[in-house]
Scaffold this active site. Structure first.
Site, short mmCIF file in Angstrom:
data_model
loop_
_atom_site.label_atom_id
_atom_site.label_comp_id
_atom_site.label_asym_id
_atom_site.label_seq_id
_atom_site.Cartn_x
_atom_site.Cartn_y
_atom_site.Cartn_z
N GLU A 121 -7.19 2.27 9.22
CA GLU A 121 -7.83 1.18 8.39
C GLU A 121 -8.87 0.17 9.71
OE1 GLU A 121 -5.32 -1.07 5.43
OE2 GLU A 121 -4.41 -1.36 7.29
N ASP A 204 2.62 -2.29 -2.80
CA ASP A 204 2.85 -1.50 -1.32
C ASP A 204 4.29 -1.28 -1.68
OD1 ASP A 204 2.79 -2.03 1.32
OD2 ASP A 204 1.57 -3.80 1.19
#
Length: 299
Positions: A121, A204
Site C-alpha cells: 500500500e 475486510d
C-alpha cells in the site's frame, strides 16, 4: 440486542491488527500486526499479549496440527515455533512481483492454508490495482494459484457443509461465494452474495458462526455486520469505538465471544485522540451465537 458488550482487551495498539484466531490448546487469542511486523498472543488469564517480532509484514497466522503455527510473511508461507521464536520459510509466491505481500489467510476444513496477496500500500487502501492472487498451501507443502487480478485479498471462510467458499476482495466492496470441493480444494462458479452499503465502507476480515451466518469486519466502517449468505440480507450491525475494524473471529471456552482486531495506520493525531483504542483488540459478548473452532494446517 441490549445485552451486547464491547470491551478493549488488548490495548497495546497495533498498526494493522489482523487475523485473529482462537488457540484452544493455549486458551489464548492469536493475531498479527502486519506493518508492526509481529505475531501476538493474548491471554484472557494474564490479560497480557506476548509478541514475537518477524522480519517482514506478517499478515495471517494459523494453527498447525503438528504444533505451533503457520504464518504468511511477506510473500512467504512460513512456520513459526513460538517458544523458540523461530521462523522458517516453507515456500514463496509472487516471485515475479517485487511489490506484493500476502494479506489475509485461513485454513480450510481439510487442513489446507488459503491466503491471498496484494500490492504494497502507498497509504491505507491505496495501492496499485490487480496485483494480487489467491493461493493454497497444501499439506504436502505444494502451492496452487487459483486466480490473479486481485486488489486486496481479504476475508475468507467456508460454509458449515463445506460446499461453499466465501471470499472478499476488498475493493470490489462485495462478499463473494464459490462452489467448493473439499476433496480437491478446487473452487469455481464465483458470485456476489452481498454488496456493502456506503456507510459500511470496505469489507475486510470475515468469519462464520454455527448458524451458518457470516460476520464481516468493515474497515473504515467501525463495525462488524452479520450477513445471511442464502438471502444476501444483513441481519445485524455491531458498532465499535474505532473506525478501522479489520477482522473478527469467535473464541473463548465455548466460542461465544467475538474478537475484533483494528488498525491505527493512516490516522493523524487528532483522529487518534478521538479514538485512543485504535489498533486495540476488542471482545464482544452477548451476541447470542457461537463460532466454529479454527481448522489447523495439516502439513
Amino acid at each position: 440486542m441490549s445485552s451486547v458488550r464491547i470491551e478493549c482487551v488488548a490495548k497495546e495498539g497495533c498498526r494493522i491488527g489482523e487475523s485473529p484466531v482462537w488457540d484452544e490448546k493455549e486458551n489464548a487469542l492469536l493475531y498479527v500486526d502486519i506493518t508492526g511486523r509481529k505475531v501476538c498472543r493474548w491471554s484472557p488469564v494474564t490479560k497480557q499479549a506476548q509478541a514475537i517480532p518477524v522480519d517482514a509484514p506478517v499478515s495471517s497466522v494459523a494453527l498447525r496440527q503438528s504444533g505451533d503455527y503457520v504464518i504468511t510473511l511477506g510473500t512467504r508461507f512460513a512456520a513459526l515455533k513460538w517458544k523458540e521464536e523461530l521462523v522458517t520459510t516453507i515456500t514463496q509466491v509472487d516471485e515475479d512481483k517485487s511489490n506484493t505481500r500476502f494479506n489475509d489467510g485461513k485454513v480450510d476444513p481439510a487442513g489446507r492454508y488459503f491466503a491471498g496477496t496484494m500490492a504494497e500500500e502507498i497509504r491505507p487502501a491505496v495501492l496499485e490495482r490487480h496485483q494480487g492472487s489467491l493461493y493454497t498451501l497444501f499439506p504436502d507443502l505444494s502451492v496452487v494459484k487459483h486466480f490473479d487480478q486481485v486488489d486486496i485479498s481479504n476475508g475468507l471462510d467456508w460454509s458449515l457443509d463445506h460446499r461453499t467458499f466465501f471470499y472478499i476482495d476488498s475493493l470490489s466492496y462485495s462478499v463473494d461465494a464459490f462452489d467448493y470441493d473439499l476433496q480437491t480444494g478446487k473452487i469455481g462458479n464465483r458470485r456476489s452474495i452481498y454488496k456493502l452499503e456506503k456507510e459500511e465502507s470496505i469489507p475486510d476480515g470475515m468469519c462464520i458462526d454455527t448458524e451458518g451466518k457470516l460476520w464481516v469486519a468493515c474497515y473504515d466502517g467501525g463495525r462488524v455486520i452479520r450477513l445471511d449468505p442464502e438471502t444476501g440480507k444483513r441481519l445485524q450491525t455491531v458498532k465499535l469505538p474505532v473506525d478501522k475494524t479489520t477482522s473478527c473471529c469467535f473464541g473463548g471456552k465455548d466460542y461465544s465471544e467475538m474478537y475484533v482486531t483494528s488498525a491505527s495506520d493512516g490516522m493523524d493525531k487528532e483522529w487518534l485522540s478521538r479514538q485512543p483504542q485504535a489498533g486495540g483488540v476488542f471482545k464482544i459478548t452477548g451476541l447470542g451465537v457461537k463460532g466454529v473452532p479454527p481448522h489447523p494446517f495439516a502439513g
